[in-house]
Design an enzyme around this catalytic site. Structure first.
Site, mmCIF file in Angstrom:
data_model
loop_
_atom_site.group_PDB
_atom_site.id
_atom_site.type_symbol
_atom_site.label_atom_id
_atom_site.label_comp_id
_atom_site.label_asym_id
_atom_site.label_seq_id
_atom_site.Cartn_x
_atom_site.Cartn_y
_atom_site.Cartn_z
ATOM 1 N N GLU A 274 -3.242 13.405 1.232
ATOM 2 C CA GLU A 274 -4.536 12.922 1.763
ATOM 3 C C GLU A 274 -5.328 14.117 2.300
ATOM 4 O OE1 GLU A 274 -3.645 9.226 4.182
ATOM 5 O OE2 GLU A 274 -4.527 8.520 2.318
ATOM 6 N N HIS B 150 2.150 8.943 1.131
ATOM 7 C CA HIS B 150 1.062 8.790 0.157
ATOM 8 C C HIS B 150 1.405 9.751 -0.980
ATOM 9 C CE1 HIS B 150 -1.573 6.821 3.234
ATOM 10 N NE2 HIS B 150 -0.852 7.560 4.049
ATOM 11 N N HIS C 121 0.840 -1.211 0.000
ATOM 12 C CA HIS C 121 0.000 0.000 0.000
ATOM 13 C C HIS C 121 0.868 1.252 0.000
ATOM 14 C CE1 HIS C 121 -3.191 -2.772 0.932
ATOM 15 N NE2 HIS C 121 -2.643 -3.103 2.101
ATOM 16 N N HIS D 142 3.469 10.624 6.688
ATOM 17 C CA HIS D 142 2.824 10.368 7.981
ATOM 18 C C HIS D 142 3.828 9.754 8.953
ATOM 19 C CE1 HIS D 142 -1.395 10.220 5.985
ATOM 20 N NE2 HIS D 142 -0.999 11.451 6.271
ATOM 21 N N THR E 287 -6.208 6.264 7.688
ATOM 22 C CA THR E 287 -6.758 6.618 6.371
ATOM 23 C C THR E 287 -6.775 5.411 5.441
ATOM 24 O OG1 THR E 287 -4.611 7.220 5.455
ATOM 25 C CG2 THR E 287 -5.858 8.969 6.579
ATOM 26 N N THR E 288 -6.442 4.234 5.998
ATOM 27 C CA THR E 288 -6.602 3.010 5.219
ATOM 28 C C THR E 288 -7.347 2.002 6.088
ATOM 29 O OG1 THR E 288 -4.683 1.776 6.003
ATOM 30 C CG2 THR E 288 -4.282 3.405 4.289
ATOM 31 N N HIS F 235 5.515 6.644 6.735
ATOM 32 C CA HIS F 235 5.206 6.199 5.382
ATOM 33 C C HIS F 235 4.690 7.394 4.587
ATOM 34 C CE1 HIS F 235 1.385 5.920 7.564
ATOM 35 N NE2 HIS F 235 0.894 6.359 6.435
#
Ligand SMILES: CCc1cc2c(cc1OS(N)(=O)=O)CC[C@@H]1[C@@H]2CC[C@]2(C)[C@@H](O)CC[C@@H]12
Ligand SMILES: [Zn+2]
Length: 261
Positions: free
Chosen positions: A106, A96, A64, A119, A199-200, A94
């Site tokens: 995000e 995004h 992811h 994040h 958020t996942t 991590h």
């Protein structure tokens, strides 16, 4: 099989509520931040990061995102202050990001998204015994969100991007020692804060979000290296480029966003 989820047309954010009904909950993340509607709270002190004794362990592709994990068996690297009642231990960070030229953050600010979002994930080891327990309990996690904007090359991000080729495929993990994420932070840590969620999936409503106002500047070339990762495993036929791994903003549902000075 099971609760497979992703960022594609059929398994993406609009489908997550099928297996994770909390996706339609009252404190979901990310959100669109409206600075002029954020409540300036003079009681919100500065964020304090004590990362000088942090111990990074490895860098991994979990299918992811790309994640750097830290040793969290003691309080060697913590975040405190701001909206936090306790010190929270650094567990991992991590990213995004979007596709070429598209946006990939995000959180958004007045409807505007940034190219990417970092994040830094911390957990409340005062109240909880394990990260997993903290991650599934209200306010067990504190995530520091940093926007990435394209511009000049970031002088330290190469330490991450130079390692990405070693974790191209889902499930790959390589040693990644001696990295201190403090080198990634912008000069000012003024922030917005609100109560939200992962958020996942499993989208647990367990996160105190602290979103830093000033973005870190990275080059398009550095960002492009994130897109050399793939969502798929080495043994799989297709190679699906890892990009657009972000959830769009969710409804505020009456929550207040507070602003540090
Ligand atoms: C906050 C960073 C984080 C942690 C986790 C996820 C996703 C996360 O990224 S995000 N974007 O900050 O929300 C999804 C998987 C989650 C994990 C927290 C711990 C678990 C809930 C495990 O217990 C089982 C599944 C795990
Ligand atoms: Zn994240």
């Amino acid at each position: 099989t099971g609760n497979q989820w992703g960022y594609g047309k059929d398994d993406g954010p609009s489908a997550w509520n099928t297996n994770y009904p909390v996706a339609d909950g009252d404190r979901q993340s990310p959100i669109d931040i409206l600075p002029h509607q954020a409540r300036h709270d003079p009681n919100l002190g500065p964020i304090v990061l004590n990362y000088d004794r942090c111990t990074s362990i490895n860098i991994a592709n979990n299918g992811h995102s790309v994640v750097v994990e830290f040793e969290d068996s003691d309080d060697r690297s913590v975040i405190q202050g701001g909206p936090l009642d306790n010190p929270y231990r650094l567990k991992q960070f991590h990213f995004h990001w979007g596709g070429k030229g598209c946006h990939g953050s995000e959180h958004t600010v007045e409807g505007n998204s940034y190219a990417s979002e970092l994040h830094l994930v911390h957990w409340n080891a005062v109240k909880f015994k394990t990260f997993g327990e903290a991650a599934s309990t209200s306010d067990g996690l504190a995530v520091l969100g940093i926007f990435l904007e394209t511009g000049d090359e970031h002088r330290w991000l190469h330490m991450i991007t130079d390692a990405l080729y070693t974790v191209k495929f889902k499930g790959s993990v390589t040693d990644f020692k001696g990295f201190n994420p403090k080198c990634l932070l912008p000069s000012s840590l003024h922030y917005w804060t609100y109560l939200g969620s992962l958020t996942t999936p499993p989208l647990h409503e367990s996160v105190i979000w602290i979103v830093v106002k000033e973005p870190m500047i990275v080059s398009e070339k550095q960002l492009g290296k994130f897109r050399t990762l793939v969502f798929t495993g080495e043994e799989e036929d297709e190679r699906t480029r890892m990009e657009n791994n972000f959830r769009p903003p969710q409804l505020l549902k009456g929550r207040t966003v507070r602003s540090s000075n």
